[in-house]
Write a protein that holds these residues in place. Structure first.
Motif, mmCIF file in Angstrom:
data_model
loop_
_atom_site.group_PDB
_atom_site.id
_atom_site.type_symbol
_atom_site.label_atom_id
_atom_site.label_comp_id
_atom_site.label_asym_id
_atom_site.label_seq_id
_atom_site.Cartn_x
_atom_site.Cartn_y
_atom_site.Cartn_z
ATOM 1 N N ASP A 17 -4.210 -0.204 -7.830
ATOM 2 C CA ASP A 17 -5.211 -0.564 -6.807
ATOM 3 C C ASP A 17 -4.687 -0.303 -5.405
ATOM 4 O OD1 ASP A 17 -6.100 -1.628 -9.114
ATOM 5 O OD2 ASP A 17 -6.098 -3.717 -8.449
ATOM 6 N N ASP A 18 -3.381 -0.359 -5.260
ATOM 7 C CA ASP A 18 -2.740 -0.231 -3.949
ATOM 8 C C ASP A 18 -2.425 1.213 -3.576
ATOM 9 O OD1 ASP A 18 -2.704 -2.721 -2.996
ATOM 10 O OD2 ASP A 18 -0.687 -3.241 -3.724
ATOM 11 N N ASP A 70 4.932 1.468 -0.620
ATOM 12 C CA ASP A 70 5.059 1.125 -2.027
ATOM 13 C C ASP A 70 3.781 0.461 -2.517
ATOM 14 O OD1 ASP A 70 7.757 1.862 -2.744
ATOM 15 O OD2 ASP A 70 8.342 0.412 -1.189
ATOM 16 N N ALA A 71 3.558 0.561 -3.800
ATOM 17 C CA ALA A 71 2.369 -0.064 -4.378
ATOM 18 C C ALA A 71 2.774 -0.963 -5.531
ATOM 19 C CB ALA A 71 1.405 1.010 -4.873
ATOM 20 N N LYS A 91 -3.264 4.927 -2.403
ATOM 21 C CA LYS A 91 -4.274 5.734 -1.722
ATOM 22 C C LYS A 91 -3.817 7.184 -1.734
ATOM 23 C CE LYS A 91 -6.715 6.457 2.622
ATOM 24 N NZ LYS A 91 -7.049 5.962 3.952
ATOM 25 N N GLY A 104 -8.054 2.182 -7.058
ATOM 26 C CA GLY A 104 -7.381 2.741 -5.887
ATOM 27 C C GLY A 104 -8.361 3.472 -4.978
ATOM 28 N N GLU A 105 -7.790 4.328 -4.118
ATOM 29 C CA GLU A 105 -8.636 4.996 -3.132
ATOM 30 C C GLU A 105 -8.228 6.456 -2.996
ATOM 31 O OE1 GLU A 105 -8.767 2.848 0.577
ATOM 32 O OE2 GLU A 105 -9.861 4.476 1.566
ATOM 33 N N SER A 164 0.436 -2.082 -7.655
ATOM 34 C CA SER A 164 -0.413 -1.672 -8.768
ATOM 35 C C SER A 164 -1.184 -0.421 -8.341
ATOM 36 C CB SER A 164 -1.400 -2.785 -9.119
ATOM 37 O OG SER A 164 -2.359 -2.894 -8.087
ATOM 38 N N MET A 169 0.845 -1.215 0.000
ATOM 39 C CA MET A 169 0.000 0.000 0.000
ATOM 40 C C MET A 169 0.865 1.244 0.000
ATOM 41 S SD MET A 169 -3.170 0.974 0.164
ATOM 42 C CE MET A 169 -4.380 2.021 0.874
ATOM 43 N N GLN A 170 0.563 2.115 -0.934
ATOM 44 C CA GLN A 170 1.271 3.391 -0.974
ATOM 45 C C GLN A 170 0.280 4.507 -0.651
ATOM 46 O OE1 GLN A 170 2.432 5.077 -4.811
ATOM 47 N NE2 GLN A 170 4.459 5.480 -3.956
ATOM 48 N N THR A 171 0.685 5.411 0.229
ATOM 49 C CA THR A 171 -0.165 6.564 0.533
ATOM 50 C C THR A 171 0.513 7.834 0.030
ATOM 51 O OG1 THR A 171 -0.955 5.419 2.498
ATOM 52 C CG2 THR A 171 -1.398 7.792 2.360
#
Lengths: 260, 565
Positions: free
Chosen positions: A69-70, A64-65, A72, A92-93, A67, A1-3
């Motif tokens: 989708d990961d 890190d992401a 945010k 994604g978000e 894709s 997950m990447q923010t």
């Protein structure tokens, strides 16, 4: 997950004119794979000028992401003049921490967009898919079509915790809208498909509707052009089921309206 | 550009049908915005074997004025399409079927067009039309005032005073700075003020004249002058199944009239909409063959095809009852307008769908007309922009006329009605580039009477309006032909390069061409007595405030039309 956190600089909207920023270029799918410098270099409109994201926002990255989708995105700061948040987002978000300006989630196709405040007009306009959550109120034209078009929202799910303005879901053709508060006049105007649930009160829901379904749990001021069919239970409560809108002619009156 | 600056186009393959040049390799010399014999120190454009044609001349499109602007206002969704931000040269563009004025100029220029005729100017709204034409960059233009549903016209037709009608026509064309006589559903638009419509021999309410008498009377009256263009007619019953007989009967009306110079006595516009058989939408069929046979067998007619571009568009015409009928079919939004004692109009959006048998047959008819009429000098390429489709669809039609293969491919994608209710799939003819040059510039310039004023050809003395298309004359790939005709390699307007590699690089202002019919002074005085009385009684504008002032034409070009002796 990447923010990715984008904090609007105070100076951007501190002027008398409060020139709006348009951030449709900042979505998880478009920013995936970019480093901090890359994100700062993305062009966004500030009024009639194109500026670099880094000039208007403080940008920081964490994690890190694998894709898009990961990814945010978090928008912070005073977002009341930030328009088009999540417009056209595919995956994604996005989280917007505060009240946002017009067109947030417009033409969104996928992913999740959460507004931690209220949204101005045209939120979820012509939405195609994905999920939009507005924790405060939404103004007029929520999930409607753009002026003159004949198709509004066609897919996805929208939840508004507060009240909504006029013309929610105009020309809606698919998807679902849940409103926990009240709806001002003409929710579902010209609606042809999909579903709107209004937990509060509604005025003239479903006018000119030719398809789809509207359910109102609170008090309803109805159009006179709906035909009563039967009383039926929905989720354990009794509702009156109507067919309409007969103002569109008998052949086209294929919409369903449930009221208490 | 500097008045004397020079340009030479080398190594182009030139198609200049008015001068009989059919794909010859030759150089074109330009000085001071005109074609000349030779140049001494020119800037050189190497066309490298590409196709070179005179600038395109559109004989019929709705690009400026009240109803075009109403179309923009009522269709914000159309304005969403075609958005192009401003550049150093260009102003911001928007719109597809009703583009803004700037986009209109740029897009035509990018297709190699340099002149467009605004086909319907309500006289009372002439100022608005001219204001928009000022705002359309690059293109030279002109506008035809609507004179056929006018009360003065109807009164003179009834009394049979053709000379006085001629005086009135002259006054009206001068007052509006117009180009000729436009007829739109003669009598029918006046009848629409009474919620009625007229066919060719129905009496117009209260005036007791028939559309046939109006068309014949106007044609006779305008031929009193040395007018560059014939009467320009949108016949009755547009868009109605079975209307083809009304159409040919309308053509018959002007058969005996002797035209000024060697040109047709009637130009019938958007003929596709007037070539319908059947009696309902259920048994609707193409009668393009009947229309084409008529045009082939006679010498007094020219037509433009009004070909359909499949997709969404905005229909707009002074034919108010037709627009109402269309609105009844679609249930979409509709605007209706009455222009005092002159004319009216209606606007409604329409989607031409290849899934609909009727739309498919309509789509076939435009091409059938172009392919079945043998002499391309009788045919002009139009889409009646935006009624049958926007003008940026011209390259699609060109590619279909040039490629039987492309037509067969597209026929397989549309409704199968094309195979049993139209002739199109059985036609093998393919246009060559010379014929394309005829229907897009040669024929149109000649029919409008503009060729002797420097339009539509590349002879010495002509305007240096030139299109260089990014294709060789041998190109047979329909997709590449379409692409080449959409974006020129170069467009040159009055000797200045305005488009290069498909991008607008200069946007000079165009000229407005207008005609001054010269009426006998005594006749004019007699007509004015009646006209001033009508202004006092009925108009919302006074007689003296009515004519368009000269400052509405910052770059005017006058063509005088003397009384024929």
């Amino acid at each position: 997950m990447q923010t990715i956190t984008l904090k609007l600089k105070d100076a951007v909207v501190s002027g008398v004119a409060k020139v709006p920023v348009e951030v449709d270029a900042l979505t998880p799918d478009q920013l995936f794979g970019k480093n901090e410098a890359g994100i700062k270099a993305v062009k966004v409109w500030w009024g009639n000028r194109q500026e670099q994201t880094g000039d208007l926002f403080e940008v920081s990255l964490a994690g890190d992401a694998a894709s898009a989708d990961d990814v945010k995105l978090v928008f912070e700061g005073d977002l009341r003049r930030v328009k088009r948040i999540g417009e056209g987002m595919k995956t994604g978000e996005i989280e917007a921490r505060g009240d946002v300006d017009m067109h947030c989630g417009a033409m969104m196709e996928g992913g999740k967009l959460v507004v931690k405040g209220s949204a101005d007009c045209w939120a979820g306009r012509e939405m195609r898919g994905g999920e939009l959550v507005i924790e405060g109120d939404a103004e007029d034209n929520l999930c409607a079509m753009y002026r003159g078009e004949m198709t509004g929202m066609t897919g996805g799910k929208v939840t508004v915790f507060g009240n909504v303005g006029e013309l929610t879901g105009q020309y809606m053709a698919g998807g679902e809208i849940l409103i926990k508060g009240n709806a001002k006049m003409l929710a579902g105007l010209n609606m042809k498909g999909g579903k709107i649930i209004i937990e509060g009160d509604a005025k003239w829901p479903g006018a000119d509707m030719t398809g789809g379904e509207i359910l109102v749990k609170g008090a309803t001021e109805m159009m006179p052009s709906f035909k009563f069919l039967e009383t039926t239970p929905v989720d354990g409560a009794e509702y009156k089921k109507y067919l309409g809108d007969f103002a569109m002619g008998e052949r086209k009156a294929k919409g369903t309206l449930y009221v208490r | 550009m500097a008045a004397e600056s020079e340009l030479i186009i080398k190594n182009g393959v030139v198609f200049d049908p008015i001068n009989g040049v059919k794909g010859e390799q030759k150089d074109i010399c330009i000085r001071g915005g005109k074609i000349v014999d030779s140049v001494s120190n020119p800037k050189v454009i190497d066309a490298e074997g590409r196709v070179v044609m005179p600038g395109g001349v559109d004989i019929h499109a709705h690009i400026a004025g009240g109803k075009v602007n109403s179309g923009r206002l009522m269709r914000p969704e159309d304005g969403r399409k075609g958005l192009v931000p401003k550049t150093k040269v260009c102003r911001a563009q928007s719109g597809y079927s009703v583009p803004n004025t700037f986009a209109t100029g740029y897009r035509y220029a990018m297709m190699g067009y340099t002149f467009v005729m605004e086909a319907a100017m309500p006289p009372l709204a002439a100022r608005h039309t001219h204001e928009e034409m000022i705002d359309i960059p690059i293109l030279d233009n002109a506008a035809m005032p609507l004179i056929d549903n006018n009360w003065m016209t109807l009164e003179y037709i009834k009394s049979g005073d053709i000379d006085l009608l001629a005086a009135y026509i002259a006054w009206m064309i001068k007052a509006t700075k117009g180009y000729g006589v436009k007829v739109v559903n003669p009598g029918g638009t006046e009848a629409w003020a009474w919620a009625k419509n007229c066919s060719l021999h129905d009496p117009v309410p209260t005036f007791d004249v028939t559309p046939a008498e109006i068309v014949k009377g106007l044609a006779e009256a305008m031929e009193k002058y040395e007018m560059p263009h014939s009467v320009h007619v949108h016949p009755n019953m547009l868009g109605h199944p079975g209307n083809f007989e009304v159409t040919t009967a309308t053509y018959d009306l002007v058969k005996g009239i002797r035209p000024y110079r060697d040109r047709p006595t009637m130009h019938a516009t958007h003929t596709q909409f007037h070539s319908y058989g059947g009696s309902t939408w259920g048994d609707f069929e193409s009668k393009a063959k009947a229309i084409a046979e008529y045009v082939n067998a006679t010498k007094h007619m020219s037509i433009d095809i009004g070909s359909i571009i499949l997709g969404d568009t905005t229909t707009m015409t002074a034919d108010g009852p037709m627009e109402y009928d269309l609105y009844q079919i679609t249930g979409r939004k509709w605007t209706n307008c009455d222009v005092e004692l002159e004319t009216g109009s209606g606007i409604t959006p329409f989607l031409y769908s290849g899934k609909s048998p009727v739309n498919t047959i309509q789509w076939a008819i435009g091409q059938e007309l172009a392919l079945l009429i043998k002499d391309p000098w009788k045919v002009a390429l139009t889409t009646d922009h935006p009624n049958a489709g926007p003008f940026i669809g011209y390259p699609i039609i060109i590619s279909m006329l040039m490629s039987k293969k492309r037509r067969d491919e597209l026929a397989a994608e549309v409704h199968k009605a094309i195979y049993d209710r139209s002739e199109l799939p059985s036609i093998d003819r393919e246009y060559d580039l010379n014929e394309i040059a005829i229907i897009t510039r040669g024929m149109t310039a000649r029919t409008l009477g503009l060729s002797e004023h420097g339009k539509g050809h590349l002879g010495v003395g002509a305007d240096a309006d030139i299109a260089i298309y990014d294709m060789t004359p041998e190109e047979r790939d329909a997709g590449k032909i379409q692409k080449a005709f959409l974006n020129t390699k170069y467009t040159i307007k009055a000797g200045e390069i305005v488009v290069k590699d498909g991008e607008v690089v200069a946007a000079p202002e165009g000229r407005t061409i207008y005609v001054t019919p010269e009426c006998d002074e005594k006749l004019n005085e007699e007509m004015l007595v009646t006209l001033k009385d009508r202004f006092d009684k009925y108009y919302s504008v006074t007689f003296n405030n009515y004519p368009v002032q000269s400052h509405y034409l910052p770059h005017p070009f006058e063509i005088k039309a003397p009384w024929r002796s």
